[in-house]
Design a protein around this motif. Sequence first.
Motif, PDB file in Angstrom:
ATOM      1  N   SER A  81       0.813  -1.217   0.000  1.00  0.00           N
ATOM      2  CA  SER A  81       0.000   0.000   0.000  1.00  0.00           C
ATOM      3  C   SER A  81       0.844   1.263   0.000  1.00  0.00           C
ATOM      4  O   SER A  81       0.560   2.225  -0.733  1.00  0.00           O
ATOM      5  N   TRP A  84       2.475   1.703  -3.526  1.00  0.00           N
ATOM      6  CA  TRP A  84       1.564   2.258  -4.524  1.00  0.00           C
ATOM      7  C   TRP A  84       1.165   3.687  -4.186  1.00  0.00           C
ATOM      8  O   TRP A  84       0.892   4.501  -5.078  1.00  0.00           O
ATOM      9  N   SER A  85       1.118   4.021  -2.903  1.00  0.00           N
ATOM     10  CA  SER A  85       0.820   5.395  -2.514  1.00  0.00           C
ATOM     11  C   SER A  85       1.891   6.346  -3.039  1.00  0.00           C
ATOM     12  O   SER A  85       1.587   7.446  -3.525  1.00  0.00           O
ATOM     13  N   THR A  93      -4.719   4.583  -1.084  1.00  0.00           N
ATOM     14  CA  THR A  93      -4.344   3.176  -0.897  1.00  0.00           C
ATOM     15  C   THR A  93      -3.979   2.869   0.552  1.00  0.00           C
ATOM     16  O   THR A  93      -3.747   1.700   0.893  1.00  0.00           O
ATOM     17  N   ALA A 292      -2.686  -3.192  -4.622  1.00  0.00           N
ATOM     18  CA  ALA A 292      -3.187  -2.478  -3.443  1.00  0.00           C
ATOM     19  C   ALA A 292      -4.675  -2.173  -3.608  1.00  0.00           C
ATOM     20  O   ALA A 292      -5.248  -2.334  -4.682  1.00  0.00           O
ATOM     21  N   GLU A 293      -5.321  -1.751  -2.553  1.00  0.00           N
ATOM     22  CA  GLU A 293      -6.729  -1.365  -2.600  1.00  0.00           C
ATOM     23  C   GLU A 293      -6.818   0.157  -2.722  1.00  0.00           C
ATOM     24  O   GLU A 293      -6.016   0.887  -2.166  1.00  0.00           O
ATOM     25  N   SER A 317      -5.241  -7.439  -4.971  1.00  0.00           N
ATOM     26  CA  SER A 317      -4.643  -6.282  -4.311  1.00  0.00           C
ATOM     27  C   SER A 317      -3.261  -6.561  -3.748  1.00  0.00           C
ATOM     28  O   SER A 317      -2.424  -5.647  -3.675  1.00  0.00           O
TER      29      SER A 317
END
Length: 379
Positions: A81, A84-85, A93, A292-293, A317
Amino acid sequence: MDDTRANRRGRYSGLPLMVFLGLYFGLSPIYLFDSGLPQLADFVMVCFIFLAAISGIRIDRGGYDLVIPGLVFVFYVFVVSVSWSIILSSYSTMMAPVFYLYNFLAMILVYSSYKKNSDLTLKAILYGISAGLTVSVLYQVLNFDAHASRQAALFNNPNQMGYFGLLCAGISLLIFENGRVSHKYFAYNFILSLLLVFLSFSLTAIAGLFFIVLASVVVLYRKGAKTIVIAPFVFVFSVSFLAVAFDDKLYYVSESVERRISLIETKTENVGDSRGYSRILDYPEYLIFGAAEGERSRFGLYHRHEIHSSLGTVLFSYGVVGFFIFCAFLFSAIRRSDVVGFLIFLGPMVYSLTHQGLRNTIFWIFILLIYLLKGSLKK
């Protein structure tokens, strides 16, 4: 004498903690905010986590085989997460890992409380479940909406109500089999749980309930003749309660049943698209480490909704790596279990095939209780 006083002091000192734990379950059916946001019960759970943490965490070596895979999974979720952030320059995320961390902390602190006083912890959970079920059923009886195709009580949607009933049925059966609750008390919780699941008309919740009911038959058989005699009376009482509570709404119920059954074929044929599984095939580049979400705009308008599956969400994810770690966490809970524990475990897992239920803290406590009551005791 001194030992007796010490035990009493330990019991009473844990009472405020158990009150918060029971309140969490009792308030879980009350949704005041939009889905995906913390609810009233979550604020109560935060208080429980804080008090349990400052009172001392007790995790013995026997619990490492559940806690370590869970911790590794949460850590990996944070890694994916955060990565990807940074790549997307977005904080969206980072919401999911906060939920996973919160649920993991709740799980290990309930574990710690159980190790300090198992009877008090299980009673707090059971009494809280009874309160939550009672509030939900009473509200539903008094506020039955004949114009709605499905009922939701105080939840935001019917699926949440069905999932709550499913988890409560499983937890009540686990505690009952362990000999920590009377037959009558178990029957009360189980009947109300069944009622919520059926009134939700959630197809996968009802399908998952089949396995828990099957497990209850095995448990009743093991309990002996006296318990088996009670079973027909429980069934008759359940049918009578439904007839009295919904005597003027039986036509609505029969119509809803027919409507939901007619949708089974369509839902089965379109499960890939309607539940988001097709996203896994459309974007295979994310299969190893995960996407990721959050930030679903990356996948176009067709895939703007989240994947409606717990396992599907984990696979897409957090990739094959995260999926493997999460499965190791689940396996650690059931690997020493018998057929009853496995059947109870299957209930929520069937539901999770078409719904995302990992944000629900009760699910994590449910997995913990399977480990404690059906797994770790067999070591």
